[in-house]
Scaffold this motif. Structure first.
Motif, PDB file in Angstrom:
ATOM      1  N   ASP A 114       0.572  -1.052  -0.487  1.00  7.30           N
ATOM      2  CA  ASP A 114      -0.054   0.008   0.119  1.00  7.30           C
ATOM      3  C   ASP A 114       0.367   0.954   0.103  1.00  7.30           C
ATOM      4  OD1 ASP A 114      -2.440  -1.053  -0.576  1.00  7.30           O
ATOM      5  OD2 ASP A 114      -2.983  -1.356   2.201  1.00  7.30           O
ATOM      6  N   CYS A 118       0.484   3.406  -4.199  1.00  7.94           N
ATOM      7  CA  CYS A 118      -0.596   5.038  -4.127  1.00  7.94           C
ATOM      8  C   CYS A 118       0.240   5.864  -4.776  1.00  7.94           C
ATOM      9  CB  CYS A 118      -0.739   4.785  -2.236  1.00  7.94           C
ATOM     10  SG  CYS A 118       0.973   5.773  -2.304  1.00  7.94           S
ATOM     11  N   VAL A 124      -3.273   4.112  -9.089  1.00  6.60           N
ATOM     12  CA  VAL A 124      -3.810   3.765  -8.199  1.00  6.60           C
ATOM     13  C   VAL A 124      -3.115   2.554  -7.222  1.00  6.60           C
ATOM     14  CG1 VAL A 124      -5.656   3.772  -9.903  1.00  6.60           C
ATOM     15  CG2 VAL A 124      -4.283   1.420  -9.931  1.00  6.60           C
ATOM     16  N   ALA A 127      -6.359  -1.291  -4.069  1.00  4.41           N
ATOM     17  CA  ALA A 127      -7.820  -1.706  -3.599  1.00  4.41           C
ATOM     18  C   ALA A 127      -8.399  -1.195  -4.830  1.00  4.41           C
ATOM     19  CB  ALA A 127      -8.307  -1.367  -1.705  1.00  4.41           C
ATOM     20  N   ASP A 128      -7.662  -0.545  -6.178  1.00  3.07           N
ATOM     21  CA  ASP A 128      -9.498  -0.181  -6.558  1.00  3.07           C
ATOM     22  C   ASP A 128      -8.563  -0.928  -7.995  1.00  3.07           C
ATOM     23  OD1 ASP A 128      -9.126   2.227  -5.918  1.00  3.07           O
ATOM     24  OD2 ASP A 128      -7.117   2.807  -6.112  1.00  3.07           O
ATOM     25  N   LEU A 129      -7.955  -2.109  -8.054  1.00  5.83           N
ATOM     26  CA  LEU A 129      -8.295  -3.368  -9.171  1.00  5.83           C
ATOM     27  C   LEU A 129      -9.158  -3.899  -9.268  1.00  5.83           C
ATOM     28  CD1 LEU A 129      -4.428  -4.862  -8.534  1.00  5.83           C
ATOM     29  CD2 LEU A 129      -4.760  -2.382 -10.458  1.00  5.83           C
ATOM     30  N   PRO A 130     -10.088  -4.294 -10.095  1.00  8.75           N
ATOM     31  CA  PRO A 130     -10.893  -5.064 -10.011  1.00  8.75           C
ATOM     32  C   PRO A 130     -10.443  -6.578  -9.504  1.00  8.75           C
ATOM     33  CG  PRO A 130     -10.751  -3.860 -12.349  1.00  8.75           C
ATOM     34  CD  PRO A 130      -8.898  -4.101 -12.001  1.00  8.75           C
ATOM     35  N   GLU A 132      -8.971 -10.036  -7.461  1.00  5.13           N
ATOM     36  CA  GLU A 132      -8.464  -8.946  -5.626  1.00  5.13           C
ATOM     37  C   GLU A 132      -7.298 -10.284  -4.965  1.00  5.13           C
ATOM     38  OE1 GLU A 132     -10.905 -11.973  -1.647  1.00  5.13           O
ATOM     39  OE2 GLU A 132     -10.566 -12.260  -3.065  1.00  5.13           O
TER      40      GLU A 132
END
Length: 282
Positions: A114, A118, A124, A127-130, A132
């Motif tokens: 993280d 960022c 991005v 958490a912004d990736l489609p 998981e």
């Protein structure tokens, strides 16, 4: 019960160390940083590292409902820089389980990622990736994936670094991408390395430097080609794949290494290149 005649495939998608490189002089062995896939029958792919080579793995295998388990040796940039460009993560419903060494100065592996993915370093976050990404912190551990056992042990490098061993159906692969040699012409191995490499069918091992290069870079966290071969022989490995090639080692130089190893080395030694698949078992 053992499955008679079963095999696993080990495929190299990125074999370069430190930084990607490009040009006709490295076109045959490849210039992408570390990524290797282990395909076990009846299992999702098991990956080692997420260097730039992982993008090509993802392009080749990206399907609906994709899942893989990726074991990252350490969190240096050349081993994780493929993460935000991994095509399966650009589709909802896909999942990557990412295992890596517990960090020393952060709360978790997820916390480290993280801080890297960022703004302003990257547009991005994870958490912004489609797709998981599920993070797992590891030390000296064993992970069960179905009937596959993945063993992790700390090995010498700069910062916390893990080597890995995959065991399935009597077939074994060890992965030591970054490994600090004890010293010039010092041939010894720590207990963690011994545990991972003993009697494996294939040892994938850091082979970044020649002896002369190592003299100049003896504290940079890597080892010589000779030391990689010695480790395989001392541990009883059946085959050694030289890996994590220095960016300055072009195709001609690696051809020379392959030629010498082919004539003189025991155990069998190959120089890893992108697209190479080694089948083990049977």
């Amino acid at each position: 019960m053992p499955i008679e005649g079963a095999t696993i495939d080990v495929t190299f998608y990125g074999v370069r160390g430190s930084t990607p490189c490009h040009g006709p002089e490295v076109s045959r062995y490849g210039g992408n940083t570390s990524c290797v896939a282990v395909d076990v029958p009846g299992h999702d792919p098991i990956m080692f590292d997420l260097g730039t080579g992982s993008r090509y793995l993802g392009v080749e295998r990206s399907t609906e409902g994709f899942h893989a388990d990726c074991f990252v040796s350490h969190l240096h940039w050349d081993h994780i820089q493929g993460l935000p460009f991994f095509p399966p993560l650009l589709a909802p419903g896909n999942r990557l389980d990412l295992y890596a060494p517990r960090p020393e100065r952060h709360e978790s592996v997820a916390d480290v990622i993280d801080t890297i993915l960022c703004p302003p370093l990257f547009p991005v976050g994870v958490a912004d990736l489609p797709g998981e990404v599920v993070f797992h912190d590891l030390g000296n551990d064993e992970v069960r994936i179905g009937d596959v056992t993945v063993t992790s042990r700390y090995i010498p490098h700069i910062g916390r670094t893990l080597g890995y061993r995959v065991d399935w159906n009597g077939i074994s692969v060890a992965y030591l991408s970054d490994h600090q040699q004890p010293g010039v012409d010092v041939y010894d191995m720590c207990p963690g390395v011994e545990a991972l490499c003993r009697d494996v069918d294939l040892l994938i091992h850091d082979a970044q430097y020649t002896r002369d290069e190592f003299i100049q870079r003896s504290t940079w966290g890597h080892c010589t080609i000779d030391y990689a071969i010695w480790t395989g022989k001392a541990a009883g490995a059946k085959q050694v794949a030289l890996f994590h090639h220095d960016p300055m080692h072009d195709d001609r130089m690696l051809d020379q290494v392959a030629s010498v190893c082919g004539r003189h080395c025991t155990p069998n030694v190959v120089v890893a290149r992108e697209g190479l698949t080694i089948q083990l078992g049977a």
